[in-house]
Design a protein around this motif. Sequence first.
Motif, mmCIF file in Angstrom:
data_model
loop_
_atom_site.group_PDB
_atom_site.id
_atom_site.type_symbol
_atom_site.label_atom_id
_atom_site.label_comp_id
_atom_site.label_asym_id
_atom_site.label_seq_id
_atom_site.Cartn_x
_atom_site.Cartn_y
_atom_site.Cartn_z
ATOM 1 N N PHE A 103 0.848 -1.195 0.000
ATOM 2 C CA PHE A 103 0.000 0.000 0.000
ATOM 3 C C PHE A 103 0.880 1.240 0.000
ATOM 4 O O PHE A 103 1.928 1.273 0.653
ATOM 5 C CB PHE A 103 -0.916 0.038 1.227
ATOM 6 N N ARG A 104 0.420 2.259 -0.749
ATOM 7 C CA ARG A 104 1.143 3.532 -0.748
ATOM 8 C C ARG A 104 0.134 4.673 -0.655
ATOM 9 O O ARG A 104 -0.807 4.743 -1.460
ATOM 10 C CB ARG A 104 1.973 3.677 -2.023
ATOM 11 N N MET A 105 0.301 5.521 0.349
ATOM 12 C CA MET A 105 -0.595 6.653 0.521
ATOM 13 C C MET A 105 -0.088 7.822 -0.313
ATOM 14 O O MET A 105 0.998 8.354 -0.066
ATOM 15 C CB MET A 105 -0.698 7.066 1.991
ATOM 16 N N ALA A 106 -0.858 8.192 -1.323
ATOM 17 C CA ALA A 106 -0.443 9.249 -2.242
ATOM 18 C C ALA A 106 -1.668 9.808 -2.938
ATOM 19 O O ALA A 106 -2.725 9.160 -2.998
ATOM 20 C CB ALA A 106 0.551 8.717 -3.274
ATOM 21 N N GLU A 107 -1.519 10.985 -3.469
ATOM 22 C CA GLU A 107 -2.580 11.610 -4.252
ATOM 23 C C GLU A 107 -2.118 11.714 -5.698
ATOM 24 O O GLU A 107 -1.088 12.324 -5.993
ATOM 25 C CB GLU A 107 -2.921 12.991 -3.701
#
Length: 450
Positions: free
Chosen positions: A79-83
Amino acid sequence: MSEYNSKAKEIVILGGGFAGLWAAKEFGKKEGYNVTVVDRNNYHLFQPLLYQVASAGLEPEQISYPLRGTFRKMLNIEFRMAEITGVDLDKKVLHSDVGAIPYDGLIIALGSVTNFFGIEGAEEYAFSLKSAEEAIDIRNHILSCFEYAQHETDPEIRKELLTFTIVGGGPTGVEYAGALSELVNTSLHRDFRGLNKEDVKIMLIEGENGPLNGYPDSLRNYAKRRLEKLGVHGWYHQHVTKVEADKVTLKKGITIPTRTVLWTAGIRGNKVAEHMGVPLGHSNRIITTPTLQLENHPEVLVAGDLALPMDGDTPLIGPTVAPNAIQQGAHSAKNLMKYFEGEELKPFSYFDKGSLATIGRSSAVVHLGKLKITGFFAWITWLIIHLLYLIGFRNRVIVFINWAFEYLFFERGVRLIMPKTKDTVPQGKVDEYSTESTEGEALNERSSST
């Protein structure tokens, strides 16, 4: 720690909602793929119960689950938290606020945002219900309206404060109207002794001839009668032309004095799609082939609310509901694996498992094939299905306990005005009431992938 395979295909899934989550689950069963799920939030939000957060029935953490916890046992999923800000389809690179993210295969499942259809003032003054933050804002606002109305001496302002307008008679609008009516007639009626139930008006505005358009007539008629019994005023065959801080104007020039407008009248594709250089169709949705692929980039598939499959000039639109997103998510993953393995891809076909909506306490409508159920047994069916689809055993237990408490004691337990992401002072009242809260940042639009 993920098991990274340097020879495996790099797959990126944009969005951790129903479509993205079920796509990731399919890849979690198969070796040979390194998968990265990208979302601006680190949790999956169970949107079908979001209206209960907005009506003081549940807290947002009770219908949310950490994405990393979901993928803990899927060793090839990260998982990678990014916009995401854009995509270079030719170079197979995503642009984001944390840098470039390359891919071999891509599934876009960013979901949808509220569609205000260009109605004057709607985006500025109406609430939408697509994220946990928005649900909390609505709850804060509703409770604030009662707090101010309790001591308001001007009858016109008091009328505006206690009139709640819901635009859109689909399942979300109907469910929220029923939940709000129960909140008013139980907990808030006891909390605010200076207010009469008769002073509170809940308006449901719908362009069709009744609620739940698309359901069988018998279920629609039942929903209509049930809403009337709950004290919800149905304004049918009506369209909103303008929304202002203190009123809503309908097509025939009728005005409804109100400080609260909840907009559930439609959705459109996530605005991020506008910066992707992909073909967009009706309601800003991404045009795909029947196999959910982009026509000129077969390694890119789209799933969920954002997808607009086309067979020539014919749209193959399924309902914008969780079961459709789940099926498209799983199907897009299987098709992407078939693409890399040189197998024939299958066109997507939605399997309708039925429709259901709850309308207050002990009441719901369920349509499963030829089976049509209303009343208490439909409500039990609704409860069971939603508990089964809710992610996380702890969440299921807590939600069940909340529902049992509410059913037995006629009490909503989350009647809290929390710190704000924007002013919860009723619209048009900011200058008239003194508050000590710190002004928060304006709400960002969130996709249903949260």
